[in-house]
Scaffold this motif. Structure first.
Motif, PDB file in Angstrom:
ATOM      1  N   LEU A 244       0.810  -1.217   0.000  1.00  9.57           N
ATOM      2  CA  LEU A 244       0.000   0.000   0.000  1.00  9.57           C
ATOM      3  C   LEU A 244       0.847   1.273   0.000  1.00  9.57           C
ATOM      4  O   LEU A 244       0.400   2.317  -0.501  1.00  9.57           O
ATOM      5  N   ALA A 245       2.035   1.205   0.576  1.00 13.90           N
ATOM      6  CA  ALA A 245       2.847   2.405   0.790  1.00 13.90           C
ATOM      7  C   ALA A 245       3.006   3.282  -0.456  1.00 13.90           C
ATOM      8  O   ALA A 245       2.857   4.512  -0.367  1.00 13.90           O
TER       9      ALA A 245
ATOM     10  N   GLU B 224       1.890  -3.584  17.945  1.00 10.49           N
ATOM     11  CA  GLU B 224       2.522  -4.365  16.882  1.00 10.49           C
ATOM     12  C   GLU B 224       2.027  -3.901  15.514  1.00 10.49           C
ATOM     13  O   GLU B 224       2.822  -3.766  14.568  1.00 10.49           O
ATOM     14  N   ALA B 225       0.728  -3.633  15.390  1.00  7.68           N
ATOM     15  CA  ALA B 225       0.184  -3.144  14.126  1.00  7.68           C
ATOM     16  C   ALA B 225       0.743  -1.776  13.789  1.00  7.68           C
ATOM     17  O   ALA B 225       1.028  -1.472  12.616  1.00  7.68           O
ATOM     18  N   LEU B 226       0.925  -0.934  14.791  1.00  9.13           N
ATOM     19  CA  LEU B 226       1.501   0.393  14.565  1.00  9.13           C
ATOM     20  C   LEU B 226       2.943   0.278  14.074  1.00  9.13           C
ATOM     21  O   LEU B 226       3.361   1.009  13.165  1.00  9.13           O
ATOM     22  N   ALA B 227       3.700  -0.647  14.639  1.00  8.01           N
ATOM     23  CA  ALA B 227       5.087  -0.849  14.211  1.00  8.01           C
ATOM     24  C   ALA B 227       5.135  -1.324  12.766  1.00  8.01           C
ATOM     25  O   ALA B 227       6.001  -0.891  11.983  1.00  8.01           O
ATOM     26  N   GLU B 228       4.222  -2.235  12.375  1.00  3.73           N
ATOM     27  CA  GLU B 228       4.160  -2.716  10.997  1.00  3.73           C
ATOM     28  C   GLU B 228       3.889  -1.560  10.033  1.00  3.73           C
ATOM     29  O   GLU B 228       4.524  -1.456   8.974  1.00  3.73           O
ATOM     30  N   TRP B 229       2.949  -0.710  10.393  1.00  3.61           N
ATOM     31  CA  TRP B 229       2.606   0.446   9.576  1.00  3.61           C
ATOM     32  C   TRP B 229       3.783   1.406   9.439  1.00  3.61           C
ATOM     33  O   TRP B 229       4.123   1.861   8.352  1.00  3.61           O
ATOM     34  N   ARG B 230       4.396   1.717  10.568  1.00  2.00           N
ATOM     35  CA  ARG B 230       5.505   2.681  10.576  1.00  2.00           C
ATOM     36  C   ARG B 230       6.685   2.159   9.766  1.00  2.00           C
ATOM     37  O   ARG B 230       7.312   2.912   9.005  1.00  2.00           O
ATOM     38  N   ASP B 231       7.009   0.881   9.910  1.00  5.21           N
ATOM     39  CA  ASP B 231       8.129   0.296   9.163  1.00  5.21           C
ATOM     40  C   ASP B 231       7.888   0.351   7.658  1.00  5.21           C
ATOM     41  O   ASP B 231       8.784   0.679   6.885  1.00  5.21           O
ATOM     42  N   ALA B 232       6.664   0.026   7.239  1.00  2.00           N
ATOM     43  CA  ALA B 232       6.357   0.007   5.815  1.00  2.00           C
ATOM     44  C   ALA B 232       6.442   1.410   5.195  1.00  2.00           C
ATOM     45  O   ALA B 232       6.936   1.587   4.096  1.00  2.00           O
ATOM     46  N   LEU B 233       5.967   2.399   5.932  1.00  2.21           N
ATOM     47  CA  LEU B 233       5.925   3.755   5.369  1.00  2.21           C
ATOM     48  C   LEU B 233       7.265   4.477   5.468  1.00  2.21           C
ATOM     49  O   LEU B 233       7.461   5.494   4.816  1.00  2.21           O
ATOM     50  N   SER B 234       8.193   3.924   6.252  1.00  4.06           N
ATOM     51  CA  SER B 234       9.502   4.587   6.405  1.00  4.06           C
ATOM     52  C   SER B 234      10.529   4.073   5.406  1.00  4.06           C
ATOM     53  O   SER B 234      11.640   4.584   5.340  1.00  4.06           O
ATOM     54  N   ARG B 235      10.181   3.072   4.632  1.00  2.00           N
ATOM     55  CA  ARG B 235      11.138   2.492   3.673  1.00  2.00           C
ATOM     56  C   ARG B 235      11.272   3.360   2.436  1.00  2.00           C
ATOM     57  O   ARG B 235      10.349   4.038   2.037  1.00  2.00           O
TER      58      ARG B 235
END
Length: 332
Positions: free
Chosen positions: A189-190, A321-332
């Motif tokens: 999605l990112a 955990e869901a917040l971490a998944e979101w943050r990691d995906a959008l920071s790449r």
């Protein structure tokens, strides 16, 4: 600037005793609730007719921001009630120890799920959805995977889950639909995310201005355009995975110095004057269906084939955990 201050002070002392003695009920809520087009003005006028009080709404951002403010203020808070949390936040709110039981019978509620929370009382509900313009996007994606597979120039706007209840709802929607595949979905999605806004108002405004093809909102949002604007070009995309349910609630602060008045407001919240205002001001389903039913136009809204919802305690457990998944995906 002391002269204007003195004039204001003198004016206040000149108020009739009946006005000066009116108790004040302070309700923390979110910004769109108290906007001139929101339910706040209608609710305030109707309640003040019956309570002999001043109803003071204080806008404190979105639902997540409400909880953050209450945590900061603790028992020193000026709030008697908070209105605008949802089931993704109620477990965390309960853990603060700041709330008192509402003592209401849940059987009178018209919700798609059973309700048994002793601290938080629902006032409306809807499903999260991506809203689009049929003239600009005649064939919208019908799932998260279809959205990922769409051309990269198809852009969406979403809200920050740390400050927005829809933003947090989207995290849990993805997690409920895909489980351990959630990081993969976010990575896909990112590229389609134009921006992440602090709250719903900003992101929906970008969509209306044509900056994005779809905005995270509600299945009920198109009713606004249809009823208020006579515009049938907006619709919510039906997703095959189902849609995540949001139930918005109010809670009584245990530290309130107006507990009886606060309970009176909770009683009022489930009556016709409040509930009948919800569909065409907050653009959600009311927690108690008005006697006249829902306004014409609501029958055109999509109805999800599958309703997704984590129990409040599980939503609290998977949130970080869901917040971490979101943050990691959008920071790449």
């Amino acid at each position: 600037m002391r002269i204007p201050f003195l004039a204001a002070a003198l004016a206040a002392t000149a108020l009739p005793a009946s006005a000066a003695d009116r108790p004040v009920l302070t309700v923390y809520t979110y910004e769109s609730f108290v906007a001139e087009w929101g339910p706040g003005p209608i609710v305030e006028a109707a309640f003040e007719e019956t309570c002999g009080c001043d109803l003071n709404f204080v806008a404190a951002g979105d639902g997540a921001a409400l909880l953050a403010r209450l945590r900061l203020e603790g028992e020193r808070t000026r709030a008697d009630l908070v209105l605008g949390l949802d089931t993704n936040l109620t477990a965390a709110a309960a853990e603060t120890g700041l709330f008192a039981p509402h003592d209401h019978d849940p059987d009178r509620l018209d919700l798609p799920v059973a309700w048994n929370d002793p601290l938080f009382l629902p006032y409306d509900w809807s499903y999260f959805a991506f809203v689009y313009d049929k003239t600009r996007l005649p064939e919208p994606p019908a799932s998260f995977e279809a959205l990922i597979a769409a051309p990269e120039d198809l852009k969406i706007v979403i809200q920050d889950p740390r400050s927005s209840t829809p933003g947090l709802g989207l995290l849990l929607w993805v997690r409920a639909a895909y489980g351990e595949r959630a990081p993969e979905i976010w990575e896909g999605l990112a590229p389609h995310i134009l921006t992440v806004t602090k709250g719903w108002t900003e992101s929906y405004g970008l969509f209306i201005d044509g900056e994005a093809d779809m905005a995270l909102s509600y299945t009920t949002s198109p009713a606004y355009h249809l009823i208020a604007e006579d515009d049938d070009t907006k619709a919510a995309a039906r997703f095959d995975e189902g849609h995540y349910l949001q139930i918005e609630v109010a809670g009584l602060l245990a530290s309130s110095d107006q507990p009886e008045l606060a309970r009176q407001f909770l009683d009022f919240m489930l009556t016709e004057p409040f509930q009948a205002a919800i569909p065409t001001t907050n653009w959600m389903y009311p927690a108690v269906t008005p006697e006249a039913g829902l306004p014409a136009g609501f029958e055109t809204l999509i109805q999800p084939d599958t309703a997704l919802l984590f129990p409040a305690d599980e939503a609290a457990r998977v949130r970080d955990e869901a917040l971490a998944e979101w943050r990691d995906a959008l920071s790449r």
